[in-house]
Structures are given as C-alpha cells and as structure tokens.
Design a protein around this motif. Structure first.
Motif, mmCIF file in Angstrom:
data_model
loop_
_atom_site.group_PDB
_atom_site.id
_atom_site.type_symbol
_atom_site.label_atom_id
_atom_site.label_comp_id
_atom_site.label_asym_id
_atom_site.label_seq_id
_atom_site.Cartn_x
_atom_site.Cartn_y
_atom_site.Cartn_z
ATOM 1 N N LEU A 1 -6.735 0.998 -2.739
ATOM 2 C CA LEU A 1 -6.215 2.194 -2.075
ATOM 3 C C LEU A 1 -4.750 2.439 -2.405
ATOM 4 O O LEU A 1 -4.297 3.570 -2.452
ATOM 5 C CB LEU A 1 -6.375 2.060 -0.557
ATOM 6 N N VAL A 2 -4.033 1.350 -2.595
ATOM 7 C CA VAL A 2 -2.613 1.517 -2.882
ATOM 8 C C VAL A 2 -2.389 1.836 -4.357
ATOM 9 O O VAL A 2 -1.286 2.159 -4.769
ATOM 10 C CB VAL A 2 -1.834 0.249 -2.461
ATOM 11 N N GLY A 3 -3.450 1.724 -5.157
ATOM 12 C CA GLY A 3 -3.338 2.158 -6.540
ATOM 13 C C GLY A 3 -3.211 1.045 -7.555
ATOM 14 O O GLY A 3 -2.708 1.255 -8.642
ATOM 15 N N ALA A 4 -3.672 -0.156 -7.181
ATOM 16 C CA ALA A 4 -3.619 -1.246 -8.157
ATOM 17 C C ALA A 4 -4.756 -1.084 -9.159
ATOM 18 O O ALA A 4 -5.851 -0.685 -8.798
ATOM 19 C CB ALA A 4 -3.730 -2.592 -7.443
ATOM 20 N N ASP A 5 -4.469 -1.416 -10.428
ATOM 21 C CA ASP A 5 -5.512 -1.371 -11.455
ATOM 22 C C ASP A 5 -6.500 -2.497 -11.220
ATOM 23 O O ASP A 5 -6.149 -3.536 -10.677
ATOM 24 C CB ASP A 5 -4.881 -1.559 -12.847
ATOM 25 N N GLU B 1 -11.497 -7.068 1.944
ATOM 26 C CA GLU B 1 -10.618 -6.059 2.532
ATOM 27 C C GLU B 1 -9.354 -5.921 1.685
ATOM 28 O O GLU B 1 -8.899 -4.830 1.407
ATOM 29 C CB GLU B 1 -10.246 -6.468 3.954
ATOM 30 N N GLU B 2 -8.857 -7.097 1.296
ATOM 31 C CA GLU B 2 -7.643 -7.121 0.482
ATOM 32 C C GLU B 2 -7.850 -6.364 -0.827
ATOM 33 O O GLU B 2 -6.990 -5.600 -1.259
ATOM 34 C CB GLU B 2 -7.324 -8.572 0.139
ATOM 35 N N TYR C 1 -9.971 -4.056 -1.371
ATOM 36 C CA TYR C 1 -10.072 -2.632 -1.044
ATOM 37 C C TYR C 1 -8.677 -2.037 -0.821
ATOM 38 O O TYR C 1 -8.359 -0.956 -1.303
ATOM 39 C CB TYR C 1 -10.955 -2.489 0.190
ATOM 40 N N MET C 2 -7.854 -2.789 -0.107
ATOM 41 C CA MET C 2 -6.485 -2.313 0.155
ATOM 42 C C MET C 2 -5.733 -2.099 -1.142
ATOM 43 O O MET C 2 -5.069 -1.091 -1.339
ATOM 44 C CB MET C 2 -5.712 -3.352 0.981
ATOM 45 N N MET C 3 -5.865 -3.094 -2.019
ATOM 46 C CA MET C 3 -5.144 -2.994 -3.287
ATOM 47 C C MET C 3 -5.590 -1.751 -4.047
ATOM 48 O O MET C 3 -4.789 -1.058 -4.665
ATOM 49 C CB MET C 3 -5.414 -4.224 -4.146
ATOM 50 N N PHE D 1 -5.358 -5.743 -12.470
ATOM 51 C CA PHE D 1 -4.329 -6.377 -11.649
ATOM 52 C C PHE D 1 -4.939 -7.020 -10.403
ATOM 53 O O PHE D 1 -4.449 -8.030 -9.909
ATOM 54 C CB PHE D 1 -3.285 -5.335 -11.246
#
Ligand SMILES: Nc1ncnc2c1ncn2[C@@H]1O[C@H](COP(=O)(O)OP(=O)(O)OP(=O)(O)O)[C@@H](O)[C@H]1O
Ligand SMILES: [Mg+2]
Lengths: 257, 355
Positions: free
Chosen positions: B264-268, B257-258, B260-262, B271
């Motif tokens: 969605l927030v736009g993390a490469d 989930e984490e 996926y969240m990252m 990263f």
C-alpha cells in the motif's frame, strides 16, 4: 490535482454500485473532507485513487497521471507519488518509528545520506523526535497516527489522502491529527480526508464533499455540514452541531444536482 | 460541480513536477511517461537495503530461522548420506568383482608352452580382462615364497621332496573377467577347446559360481543405492523444501499484514520479497556449512570402521582429503541457498500477489 470523471464501480456480487457516476475535481493545495454515512462509498473512492480498486467505467487522473495507464507493474511506482494515511495506521510492527518513516524513502530509492537528513526533519514536524527508537506497539494511538502521517509525507507528495485517519482516536487526539494535516496542507499538499467526525469538519471550515449511496450529493466550498440523510441523528451529534459558531448558522448548504 | 466538469479539466494553472493535463489525451501520455520514468532506480542501493533488512529479519526471528536452518541441515546431510552410500556401495561391488577370478587347475605335466597357448585361446573371449598362468615349477616357487617365513616348512624341503612337489603341483590359470554375471562363454571354451579338455585336471573341475551370491547381493545393493539414492535424494529434497516452505510460510503468515502494508505504501515486489529471500538464504548458507562440517567429520569418523567391514571408502576419502573438500562445502552452501530461495519464494508469492 485529483480528477474523477463519471467513475462507476460495482463490486462483484453487489447489485448496487458502490460508486455511481462520480465526478469530482480537487485543485492543487485544496483541503477536502469527504463525508457521508457508512456504506456511502467513501472508502471505495479512496481506493480508486490508490488503485487498490479499478473503476468499471470513467476516468481518473491523479497528479497528471491517467490511472488507465498505470499498469499493474506501475502500481508501486504510482503509489510512491501519493501520501496515504490509514485508519489503522498500517505501520510495520517490527520496525522502529525511525525505520517506518525511513522505509517510505528507502522504497523510493533515496540515498542513505538523504534519508538520515530527511527522517529527523519529518519526525520533528510530527513532534516524535523523542520516540524515534520505539516500536509502534510502544506508542499511543495518536502517536502511531503521527508516525503514519510522517511516513506518508516524508517523500513530500503533492497529494495526501487519508481514509478515516481519526476513527480510532479520541477527541483530543483527533484534533491534534487534523491540525497536523492542516499544517501539511499549509505547506502546499493537496489533502483529501474522509471522516465521520462532524466536529472537525465543522470547525475547520474547508471544502466538504458529501456522498450518499455512491453519489456525490453535496459539495461546499467552505463547508461545515454534511447532514444530508434524513435519518434522525443521535442526540450527542445534534448538540455538537448546535455549538456556537457552527457552520449551519453561518451559511446555507449548497446542494448540487 | 458536475456541470462545470469540462471547464475544470481545461483550466489547469498548476505548477507541479507533473503538469496538470490540458486534456485527457495528454494526461494519458503524461501518465505513461511518468510511469516509465519511475521504473528502475537504484538496483545496488536497493540490494544493499534488502540484505540489511534480511539480516535484521534473520536476527529478529531467531528461533524460526534456527528451525529452518536445522531442517535444511538435516536435508543436506541426508542428501550427502544417500550420495555417499551409493558411491561406496558401487565401489565396493566393483572392488569385489575385481577380486573375483576363475581359477582353472591343470594337470602337473602342463608345460609353459601349453599355458601360453591356452592363454591365447581364452584371451580371445571378449569377457576376458586378464589372464595369469603358472606352471608347476612356478606354483612351487610361489608356495616357497609364501612360506618363506615359516622355517619348519622350508627346512624339510630337500631336493627329492622338491622334485616330488613340483611333479604334484598343478599348473594354474587365473582369469579375471569384465562381467562376472555372465561366464557362459568362458565356460564354453574351457569345456570345448581341445587343449583345455585335454589338460584340465579332472579331479578339480573349475566352478563358475564362486562368491556369486555375495557379488549378486552387493551388486543389487549398489544398484538400489544408485537408482534409489537418486529417487530418495529427490524425495528428501522435495520434502525439505515443503518443510522449509511451510516454516517460512508460517513466519510470513504472521507478516502478511506487513506485506500488504508495504504494498500500500508503494514498495516494489522485489523490495518486499527480497528480505524474506535473504533471510532464507542466510539459513541456507548456515545450513550448508553445518551440514558440510557434520558430513565431513561424521564420515572421517566412520570411514575406518566401514573399511574394517571391507567396504570401499577410498574414493570419498580421497575427495574429502583433497582440495575438493572446498568444492564440497561450496556445493553444500549452494544447495542450501537454492533450497532457501525456492521455498521462501514460494511462501511469499501467495501474499505478494494478493491485492
Ligand atoms: N470489497 C468489497 N466487496 C464487495 N462490496 C464492497 C467491498 N467494499 C465495499 N463494498 C460495498 O460498497 C459500498 C461502499 O462501501 P465503502 O466501504 O466505500 O463505504 P464507506 O463510505 O467507506 O463506509 P464507511 O464509512 O463505513 O467506511 C458498500 O455497500 C459496501 O458494502
Ligand atoms: Mg470506509
């Protein structure tokens, strides 16, 4: 700022399109509610903007960026230009409030110095300065959503989109969150929010776009209502709609064909 | 709204960091330009953060990290044991082969000249490594030298006795060969060369299968250790990658989930993946250090006991007691990092590529 031109999307396996030739233009600094009953295609439209889904046909231009040209490897970079708020908050559970907000800045490559300067300001904006060392599990729903908003606005995006940001919150907290979004809008951010909550839509007097069966069926500049489906409404809702000063009493709805 | 669409596109009076497009074509170009600009930013800064979060993750998932470390350590120790076993057995076999020689006894009257001629003959064979000969007199001197400490023997040897012994002592030839497994050519020379046939003691015919069984055993062990060791090491490597992979995947499953969240927030990807890799690499470094220390002390403790059984531990001991020990630690740590990296990369990729 947000521009959809005849966007159509049918999920694989579905026979009915989730979005059926949807066109929508949202100007900079607008605050727009996207309403419609469940399954109308609101979330699908939001996912088009965040590029979680791609349209079958049609054009989408967000903040001057044609999404056709946002290739897979560009998606993270593109998403960093948006502020996105989620119904279930989507906070990183192993990171503190501070770290969650800082994360949004770290992935954008901001320097540690700038981050240490920015995060407290953002936390102050959402009134969470005292909670900065807590983990998401230690917060109330409203506080969590405020962290979510803080994270989404920390990079000062021009556009903020929120898919049912208040669906998991009680009435008072909902109001609090909407007021916060309004404050952010006042600073100059274009905001698109989907909601089921007629109450907020009606009290805030902002533009309301109504969807039904994958189409936009109404668009009201300073709107109040979205009662477009003919199904009978639950009693509570009807009472709420008859609250004093309700938009329905003030102006007729504008339906666009 | 729908009707006004065309007009709306053409009336952007926006002050934005990205200019609102005049038309769609321009928007396309604009998008391309912006996207190109957003690509690589601060690799070093990013690396620093990845390491920071990886380290934090290691600490926050202490038990799981420890489990992964233990598995990796065991793998590395097994690798060490297989390699060392193969080296030790090979060396022991070589040592034993080296000790083996064919001894040919000649009649006592064989002269020094005869022996030299015989040496020449036998040296012509390609399997001959070295030849040592001794005539009766030399054999006697060797006997005296070997018994120099025991007075009862030396004291009874008067001149008469000495002469008698020399006349009875057989001249000898000790041949060391390259290949103990094939003595046929040497046997052929000894049985067919005229001088050999004439001088070899009929009473004491040379045997060509001395210790052959023992040698064969150790040789086959060495061969098994060498080929089997490589296979075994490879198998263990794969198994341990699988174990670590599933350990890490378990850890990541709870964190998908984490991830996926990252996203969605736009993390490469880099990263998102980075901290997981760093976490596994920390496990790898620790496992390398633990395994190298355990291997070192274990071997040092075991080496004298093994040597007692006639096993050749010299080469490994030599390595462990020289500056090559540092190299060994580095190899262990390097292997740990590689195992950690591969398995965590595999584990993350599944969730990273979704959505
Ligand atoms: N991943 C998917 N795969 C297949 N069909 C989907 C998927 N997501 C949505 N749909 C379908 O697309 C249509 C629109 O769904 P969407 O989630 O956009 O509605 P919504 O307006 O957000 O509803 P709600 O108010 O309940 O959130 C629905 O008929 C839904 O079944
Ligand atoms: Mg939805």
């Amino acid at each position: 700022m947000i521009l959809l031109d005849s966007v159509t999307k049918t999920y694989p396996g579905d026979h009915k399109p989730a979005l059926d030739s949807v066109s929508l233009h949202i100007e900079p600094n607008e605050f727009v509610f996207l309403v419609g009953k469940s399954g109308a295609g609101k979330s699908t439209l939001m996912k088009m903007i965040t590029k979680e889904e791609t349209p079958d046909s049609g054009k989408i231009i967000i903040g001057g960026i044609d999404l056709d040209y946002v290739k897979k490897r560009h998606i993270p970079g593109y998403r960093r230009r948006l502020g996105v708020v989620f119904q279930d908050f989507k906070l990183l559970p192993r990171r503190t409030v501070y770290e969650n907000v800082a994360f949004a800045l770290e992935i954008a490559g901001m320097s540690g110095k700038e981050i240490r300067k920015t995060v407290p300001k953002v936390l102050e904006l959402v009134d969470l300065t005292d909670q900065s060392k807590k983990f998401p599990a230690q917060l109330s729903g409203g506080q969590r959503q405020r962290v979510g908003i803080a994270r989404s606005v920390a990079r000062q995006p021009k556009i903020l989109i929120a898919d049912e940001p208040t669906a998991n919150l009680d009435k008072l907290t909902t109001e609090e969150i909407i007021q916060l979004l309004k404050k952010i809008n006042d600073f100059g951010t274009t905001i698109l929010v989907t909601t089921h909550n007629e109450n907020i839509v009606n009290t805030l007097q902002k533009r309301v776009v109504t969807m039904k069966d994958g189409r936009i069926v109404a668009d009201q500049k300073n709107g109040g209502i979205y009662k477009l489906d003919e199904t009978p409404r639950p009693k509570l809702t009807r009472n709420m709609m008859q609250a004093p000063g309700h938009a329905l009493k003030q102006r007729p709805r504008r339906v666009i064909q | 709204m729908v009707g006004n669409k065309e007009k709306k596109i053409k009336e952007p009076k926006v002050k934005d960091e990205i200019k609102e497009p005049k038309n769609l074509k321009k928007a396309a170009k604009n998008g391309l330009k912006v996207m190109r600009k957003t690509r690589r930013r601060h690799p070093l800064r990013e690396e620093g953060r990845i390491i920071k979060y990886g380290t934090k993750g290691f600490a926050r998932n202490f038990w799981l990290s420890s489990a992964a470390t233990v598995v990796m350590s065991i793998t590395l120790i097994i690798l060490f044991v297989t390699v060392v076993a193969s080296v030790i057995l090979t060396n022991t076999a070589d040592m034993m082969r080296d000790k083996i020689d064919i001894t040919i006894y000649f009649k006592p009257e064989t002269t020094r000249e005869d022996l030299d001629t015989l040496t020449e003959t036998i040296s012509a064979d390609s399997n001959t490594k070295s030849v040592v000969t001794a005539d009766s007199k030399e054999e006697y001197e060797k006997f005296v030298a070997e018994n120099a400490g025991s007075e009862e023997i030396i004291n009874v040897l008067d001149d008469e006795m000495k002469a008698l012994m020399i006349s009875k002592m057989q001249a000898t030839m000790r041949i060391k060969v390259y290949n103990v497994d094939n003595l046929d050519s040497i046997k052929y020379i000894v049985e067919n060369d005229e001088l050999f046939v004439k001088l070899v003691d009929e009473e004491k015919q040379p045997t060509y299968d001395v210790n052959q069984v023992e040698i064969a055993t150790i040789t086959s062990w060495a061969r098994i250790a060498r080929t089997g060791g490589i296979i075994l090491a490879a198998v263990f490597l794969v198994i341990s990658i699988l174990i670590i992979f599933s350990t890490i995947r378990m850890a990541i499953f709870s964190r998908r989930e984490e991830i996926y969240m990252m996203k969605l927030v736009g993390a490469d990807k880099r990263f998102i993946r980075g901290p997981f890799l760093v976490e596994a690499e920390i496990c790898g470094v620790l496992a390398g250090l633990i395994a190298a220390s355990a291997s070192y002390f274990g071997f040092m403790w075991l080496a004298p006991k093994l040597a007692g059984y006639g096993i050749n531990v010299d080469e490994i001991l030599g390595i462990l007691q020289s500056s090559k020990l540092v190299l060994m630690f580095l190899i262990f740590v390097g292997l740990g990092i590689i195992i950690g990296r591969i398995s965590s990369r595999l584990a993350v990729s599944k969730y990273l590529h979704k959505a």
